[in-house]
Design a protein around this motif. Structure first.
Motif, mmCIF file in Angstrom:
data_model
loop_
_atom_site.group_PDB
_atom_site.id
_atom_site.type_symbol
_atom_site.label_atom_id
_atom_site.label_comp_id
_atom_site.label_asym_id
_atom_site.label_seq_id
_atom_site.Cartn_x
_atom_site.Cartn_y
_atom_site.Cartn_z
ATOM 1 N N ARG A 46 56.149 30.385 42.228
ATOM 2 C CA ARG A 46 54.885 30.610 42.940
ATOM 3 C C ARG A 46 55.093 31.539 44.137
ATOM 4 O O ARG A 46 54.312 32.462 44.364
ATOM 5 N N THR A 47 56.161 31.325 44.898
ATOM 6 C CA THR A 47 56.450 32.173 46.057
ATOM 7 C C THR A 47 56.724 33.604 45.618
ATOM 8 O O THR A 47 56.198 34.561 46.212
ATOM 9 N N TYR A 48 57.529 33.761 44.570
ATOM 10 C CA TYR A 48 57.839 35.102 44.058
ATOM 11 C C TYR A 48 56.558 35.814 43.615
ATOM 12 O O TYR A 48 56.320 36.961 43.961
ATOM 13 N N ALA A 49 55.714 35.122 42.854
ATOM 14 C CA ALA A 49 54.480 35.730 42.353
ATOM 15 C C ALA A 49 53.537 36.081 43.496
ATOM 16 O O ALA A 49 52.933 37.161 43.506
ATOM 17 N N ALA A 50 53.402 35.208 44.484
ATOM 18 C CA ALA A 50 52.504 35.476 45.612
ATOM 19 C C ALA A 50 52.975 36.694 46.399
ATOM 20 O O ALA A 50 52.162 37.525 46.812
ATOM 21 N N GLU A 51 54.285 36.825 46.583
ATOM 22 C CA GLU A 51 54.818 37.990 47.307
ATOM 23 C C GLU A 51 54.638 39.273 46.495
ATOM 24 O O GLU A 51 54.274 40.315 47.030
ATOM 25 N N ALA A 52 54.882 39.197 45.190
ATOM 26 C CA ALA A 52 54.771 40.377 44.340
ATOM 27 C C ALA A 52 53.328 40.838 44.200
ATOM 28 O O ALA A 52 53.052 42.033 44.109
ATOM 29 N N LEU A 53 52.388 39.911 44.198
ATOM 30 C CA LEU A 53 50.979 40.251 44.021
ATOM 31 C C LEU A 53 50.251 40.498 45.332
ATOM 32 O O LEU A 53 49.065 40.794 45.334
ATOM 33 N N ALA A 54 50.952 40.387 46.448
ATOM 34 C CA ALA A 54 50.317 40.571 47.751
ATOM 35 C C ALA A 54 49.964 42.034 48.023
ATOM 36 O O ALA A 54 49.160 42.318 48.882
ATOM 37 N N ASP A 55 50.546 42.953 47.278
ATOM 38 C CA ASP A 55 50.286 44.376 47.457
ATOM 39 C C ASP A 55 48.890 44.698 46.923
ATOM 40 O O ASP A 55 48.576 44.398 45.767
ATOM 41 N N PRO A 56 48.019 45.321 47.717
ATOM 42 C CA PRO A 56 46.645 45.579 47.261
ATOM 43 C C PRO A 56 46.547 46.593 46.121
ATOM 44 O O PRO A 56 45.504 46.695 45.489
ATOM 45 N N VAL A 57 47.614 47.352 45.838
ATOM 46 C CA VAL A 57 47.545 48.327 44.755
ATOM 47 C C VAL A 57 48.220 47.834 43.476
ATOM 48 O O VAL A 57 48.284 48.554 42.495
ATOM 49 N N VAL A 58 48.706 46.606 43.475
ATOM 50 C CA VAL A 58 49.353 46.046 42.286
ATOM 51 C C VAL A 58 48.301 45.380 41.412
ATOM 52 O O VAL A 58 47.409 44.699 41.900
ATOM 53 N N VAL A 59 48.411 45.586 40.124
ATOM 54 C CA VAL A 59 47.496 44.984 39.160
ATOM 55 C C VAL A 59 48.312 44.143 38.191
ATOM 56 O O VAL A 59 49.322 44.593 37.660
ATOM 57 N N LEU A 60 47.890 42.920 37.966
ATOM 58 C CA LEU A 60 48.541 42.053 36.987
ATOM 59 C C LEU A 60 47.720 42.112 35.705
ATOM 60 O O LEU A 60 46.519 41.835 35.715
ATOM 61 N N VAL A 61 48.337 42.506 34.617
ATOM 62 C CA VAL A 61 47.661 42.629 33.329
ATOM 63 C C VAL A 61 48.122 41.481 32.441
ATOM 64 O O VAL A 61 49.314 41.313 32.221
ATOM 65 N N VAL A 62 47.189 40.668 31.950
ATOM 66 C CA VAL A 62 47.528 39.579 31.049
ATOM 67 C C VAL A 62 47.130 40.017 29.643
ATOM 68 O O VAL A 62 45.982 40.379 29.399
ATOM 69 N N ASN A 63 48.093 40.011 28.725
ATOM 70 C CA ASN A 63 47.863 40.515 27.380
ATOM 71 C C ASN A 63 48.459 39.559 26.361
ATOM 72 O O ASN A 63 49.664 39.410 26.283
ATOM 73 N N GLU A 64 47.592 38.892 25.602
ATOM 74 C CA GLU A 64 48.071 38.044 24.515
ATOM 75 C C GLU A 64 48.192 38.930 23.280
ATOM 76 O O GLU A 64 47.258 39.642 22.926
ATOM 77 N N THR A 65 49.324 38.903 22.639
ATOM 78 C CA THR A 65 49.542 39.770 21.486
ATOM 79 C C THR A 65 50.359 39.034 20.428
ATOM 80 O O THR A 65 50.856 37.939 20.658
ATOM 81 N N GLY A 66 50.488 39.648 19.285
ATOM 82 C CA GLY A 66 51.276 39.067 18.207
ATOM 83 C C GLY A 66 52.174 40.109 17.593
ATOM 84 O O GLY A 66 51.889 41.307 17.642
ATOM 85 N N PHE A 67 53.275 39.658 17.057
ATOM 86 C CA PHE A 67 54.233 40.522 16.398
ATOM 87 C C PHE A 67 54.405 40.036 14.970
ATOM 88 O O PHE A 67 54.822 38.900 14.752
ATOM 89 N N VAL A 68 54.064 40.861 13.999
ATOM 90 C CA VAL A 68 54.241 40.489 12.597
ATOM 91 C C VAL A 68 55.735 40.439 12.319
ATOM 92 O O VAL A 68 56.487 41.332 12.692
ATOM 93 N N LYS A 69 56.183 39.347 11.700
ATOM 94 C CA LYS A 69 57.603 39.153 11.419
ATOM 95 C C LYS A 69 57.790 38.858 9.936
ATOM 96 O O LYS A 69 56.906 38.344 9.283
ATOM 97 N N LYS A 70 58.942 39.175 9.427
ATOM 98 C CA LYS A 70 59.301 38.794 8.053
ATOM 99 C C LYS A 70 60.336 37.693 8.151
ATOM 100 O O LYS A 70 61.240 37.759 8.966
ATOM 101 N N GLY A 71 60.206 36.676 7.340
ATOM 102 C CA GLY A 71 61.138 35.558 7.408
ATOM 103 C C GLY A 71 60.716 34.563 8.468
ATOM 104 O O GLY A 71 59.656 34.678 9.062
ATOM 105 N N ALA A 72 61.571 33.563 8.699
ATOM 106 C CA ALA A 72 61.237 32.517 9.667
ATOM 107 C C ALA A 72 62.432 32.195 10.553
ATOM 108 O O ALA A 72 62.566 31.090 11.037
ATOM 109 N N HIS A 73 63.297 33.157 10.776
ATOM 110 C CA HIS A 73 64.513 32.885 11.533
ATOM 111 C C HIS A 73 64.367 33.126 13.033
ATOM 112 O O HIS A 73 65.219 32.712 13.798
#
Length: 77
Positions: free
Chosen positions: A17-44
């Motif tokens: 929490r402390t690390y994130a609050a310090e990193a995001l304290a900059d007014p020009v920083v943008v945090l992008v949240v992106n849920e994605t998927g990776f197609v895989k072959k097999g199950a290993h």
């Protein structure tokens, strides 16, 4: 180490929490949240299962991930 180690959950949470609050304290920083998927072959690979993949547009063997990149203020467009 991770499976058998002793962790102070509250201390780890506070550290992140402390690390994130310090990193995001900059007014020009943008945090992008992106849920994605990776197609895989097999199950290993960890987390691979048959599930809907937006990347493939249908049910496939895939791995889901949530990415939280923070583009640098000096990044080129």
């Amino acid at each position: 180490m991770l499976g058998r180690g002793q962790w102070d959950v509250d201390a780890a949470r506070d550290l992140v929490r402390t690390y994130a609050a310090e990193a995001l304290a900059d007014p020009v920083v943008v945090l992008v949240v992106n849920e994605t998927g990776f197609v895989k072959k097999g199950a290993h690979s960890v987390g691979v299962a048959r599930q809907y993949s937006g990347t493939a547009g249908r049910m496939r063997t895939a791995r889901s991930a949530c990415l939280w990149p923070m583009p640098a203020a000096t990044a080129r467009r």
